[in-house]
Scaffold this active site. Structure first.
Site, mmCIF file in Angstrom:
data_model
loop_
_atom_site.group_PDB
_atom_site.id
_atom_site.type_symbol
_atom_site.label_atom_id
_atom_site.label_comp_id
_atom_site.label_asym_id
_atom_site.label_seq_id
_atom_site.Cartn_x
_atom_site.Cartn_y
_atom_site.Cartn_z
ATOM 1 N N VAL A 143 10.869 -97.453 -91.999
ATOM 2 C CA VAL A 143 11.009 -96.374 -91.025
ATOM 3 C C VAL A 143 12.466 -95.921 -90.886
ATOM 4 O O VAL A 143 12.774 -94.729 -90.962
ATOM 5 C CB VAL A 143 10.436 -96.790 -89.658
ATOM 6 C CG1 VAL A 143 10.597 -95.667 -88.633
ATOM 7 C CG2 VAL A 143 8.964 -97.179 -89.803
ATOM 8 N N LYS A 203 9.607 -96.964 -72.315
ATOM 9 C CA LYS A 203 10.823 -96.170 -72.517
ATOM 10 C C LYS A 203 10.562 -95.000 -73.445
ATOM 11 O O LYS A 203 11.158 -93.925 -73.288
ATOM 12 C CB LYS A 203 11.919 -97.056 -73.103
ATOM 13 C CG LYS A 203 13.135 -96.296 -73.620
ATOM 14 C CD LYS A 203 14.009 -97.171 -74.469
ATOM 15 C CE LYS A 203 15.090 -96.344 -75.178
ATOM 16 N NZ LYS A 203 14.538 -95.445 -76.216
ATOM 17 N N ASN A 204 9.673 -95.178 -74.419
ATOM 18 C CA ASN A 204 9.398 -94.111 -75.379
ATOM 19 C C ASN A 204 8.431 -93.048 -74.858
ATOM 20 O O ASN A 204 8.072 -92.135 -75.595
ATOM 21 C CB ASN A 204 8.858 -94.704 -76.682
ATOM 22 C CG ASN A 204 9.939 -95.417 -77.473
ATOM 23 O OD1 ASN A 204 11.127 -95.298 -77.171
ATOM 24 N ND2 ASN A 204 9.546 -96.174 -78.478
ATOM 25 N N ARG A 226 19.409 -89.061 -76.765
ATOM 26 C CA ARG A 226 18.935 -88.001 -77.645
ATOM 27 C C ARG A 226 17.844 -87.160 -76.970
ATOM 28 O O ARG A 226 17.329 -86.212 -77.567
ATOM 29 C CB ARG A 226 18.402 -88.595 -78.948
ATOM 30 C CG ARG A 226 19.453 -89.349 -79.745
ATOM 31 C CD ARG A 226 18.919 -89.840 -81.064
ATOM 32 N NE ARG A 226 18.523 -88.753 -81.939
ATOM 33 C CZ ARG A 226 19.354 -88.080 -82.729
ATOM 34 N NH1 ARG A 226 20.637 -88.387 -82.746
ATOM 35 N NH2 ARG A 226 18.917 -87.111 -83.501
ATOM 36 N N CYS A 239 20.887 -94.619 -80.612
ATOM 37 C CA CYS A 239 21.210 -95.823 -81.365
ATOM 38 C C CYS A 239 21.548 -95.466 -82.810
ATOM 39 O O CYS A 239 20.882 -94.640 -83.432
ATOM 40 C CB CYS A 239 20.033 -96.805 -81.335
ATOM 41 S SG CYS A 239 19.716 -97.491 -79.700
ATOM 42 N N ASP A 254 10.442 -101.151 -84.110
ATOM 43 C CA ASP A 254 11.124 -101.749 -82.968
ATOM 44 C C ASP A 254 10.728 -103.203 -82.735
ATOM 45 O O ASP A 254 11.432 -103.922 -82.027
ATOM 46 C CB ASP A 254 10.833 -100.944 -81.691
ATOM 47 C CG ASP A 254 11.584 -99.626 -81.654
ATOM 48 O OD1 ASP A 254 12.461 -99.427 -82.518
ATOM 49 O OD2 ASP A 254 11.297 -98.789 -80.779
#
Length: 438
Positions: A334, A20-21, A98, A122, A312
């Protein structure tokens, strides 16, 4: 709403596809090419749908390949007719993702202008876009803030520049890369993020004709080129989804084979997984994760940028740590507000205490800023089903894991957030033996 009846181990196989990233950013990169691109390993997630819609609004033709609905997940992206989209239509996507901020550089190169709606994502901490805008100004973009968003214009070719990040932000690094590759001259980026997804994006851009050098001290140099061609690229596997399923196996006392998982990007996670008491087997086509029986061990960890323990990974693993013997300590460095998801875990019976102090030795930006960014988890505790409201993507999946590990029935509300990053997660849960119903 999802009804979850917990208390049973998860057992079976799930498949992960592209990260996804990486995948949505790779789709945006197709705007930079003068010929069509092919992206493989594309997951069926909400973020991909959003970027597909935004690309189509800008004239890009997006079609599924012959195996679009198969494990290969292939997309064809043709930017031949790229054009400025309707501001009203673009604004309709505001709050959904985003990603739109990353359209700026490619659209400024192609069209000389770009419109960016208000941004969502998020709610796990401060993710200001001002730095993105400052970077674009350095390249020569004119930025005009409007009530509905931001209009950017380039009256001439963007120029290479020097950028130094105060923190190795993934989003800011992506912004520089996507803008610098077609800017005139050399761009030097200091303090760059070097996550595997960033390196995969660099590899993709190099396939397109970009000239990018990565030094060992987080310095990236980009020599701008006049034109780029399309790419053929397979996205690296989603290490975050893999870690989530691994944590689910540990928390529920089960065994899950994650097909498509890759070891190199997960080495830090795998070390922690083993130290806590989990077992895993790396195979040619994936990784098998299991709870071997017996007691899990408490552990102290600190999140950090790559190659550290990824933020994550923290949330799903905290659920498993509620079942470990003794006190576990987590120091989040983070995002400052990433422990909001623990409220629901406490309602389920978990013993978790949050602290404003830095409970670890990793340099941290939040130690004097009054944020509750450290946690102590006391275990093992019996979790009980309850009503849960999903706060964000990873926190939401962590709540699902907790509901599956708990005794009794839980009602999980807001599961649409989980769709942003977990492909077909309901079907996967059912395939693992979970008792869930929408």
């Amino acid at each position: 709403m999802l009804e979850v009846r917990g208390g049973s181990p998860l057992d079976g196989t799930v498949r992960v596809r592209g990260a996804k990233n990486l995948v949505p950013k790779a789709m945006v990169a197709s705007l930079l090419g003068e010929t069509p691109s092919v992206l493989r390993g594309v997951p069926n997630i909400r973020d991909v749908e959003i970027v597909t819609g935004l690309l189509e609004l800008h004239g890009v033709r997006v079609t599924s390949g012959p195996d679009g609905d198969q494990p290969d997940g292939e997309l064809h992206l043709d930017p031949a007719d790229v054009a400025q989209g309707s501001i009203v239509d673009i604004d309709a996507h505001a709050g959904s993702s985003r990603i739109p901020i990353l359209f700026c550089g490619p659209l400024l190169h192609s069209l000389g202008q770009a419109f960016i709606p208000d941004l969502g994502g998020c709610h796990i901490g401060d993710r200001p876009i001002n730095f993105h805008l400052d970077v674009l100004r350095k390249f020569g973009a004119e930025v005009d803030k409007t009530p509905g968003g931001i209009m950017l214009k380039a009256h001439s070719r963007l120029q290479g520049t020097k950028v130094e990040l105060p923190y190795p932000s993934v989003g800011a690094t992506e912004q520089v890369l996507l803008t610098a590759v077609r800017s005139e001259g050399v761009t030097e980026l200091r303090g760059a993020a070097i996550e595997p997804e960033i390196m995969d994006l660099i590899a993709l851009l190099q396939k397109m004709g970009a000239i990018i050098t990565v030094d060992t001290d987080r310095v990236v140099r980009i020599e701008g080129v006049d034109t780029l061609r399309g790419f053929i690229h397979r996205a690296l596997p989603d290490r975050n989804e893999t870690a989530s399923w691994a944590s689910a196996a540990l928390a529920t006392g089960g065994e899950i084979f994650v097909e498509g998982a890759s070891q190199p990007e997960l080495i830090t996670f795998l070390n922690v997984f083993r130290k806590i008491g989990g077992e895993f087997d790396v195979q040619e086509n994936g990784i098998r994760f299991r709870h071997p029986g017996g007691k899990l061990r408490s552990f102290a960890l600190e999140t950090d940028v790559h190659p550290g323990f990824m933020t994550d990974w923290q949330q799903p693993l905290v659920v498993a740590m509620t079942q470990a013997e003794g006190l576990s300590i987590i120091h989040e460095t983070v995002y400052e507000n990433r422990f909001g998801f623990t409220d629901a875990l406490r309602d389920m019976g978990a013993q978790i205490q949050l602290y404003r102090e830095c409970l670890g030795g990793t340099p941290c930006r939040f130690g004097r800023m009054n944020y509750q960014h450290s946690a102590v988890v006391s275990g093992p505790t019996d979790l009980k089903g309850t009503r849960i409201d999903v706060p964000d993507l990873r926190g939401g999946f962590s709540h699902l894991i907790a509901a599956l590990a708990a005794q009794g029935t839980s009602e999980v509300h807001g599961i649409e957030l989980i769709n942003r990053g977990y492909e077909n997660f309901l079907d996967k849960l059912i395939g693992l033996g979970a008792e869930v119903s929408a």
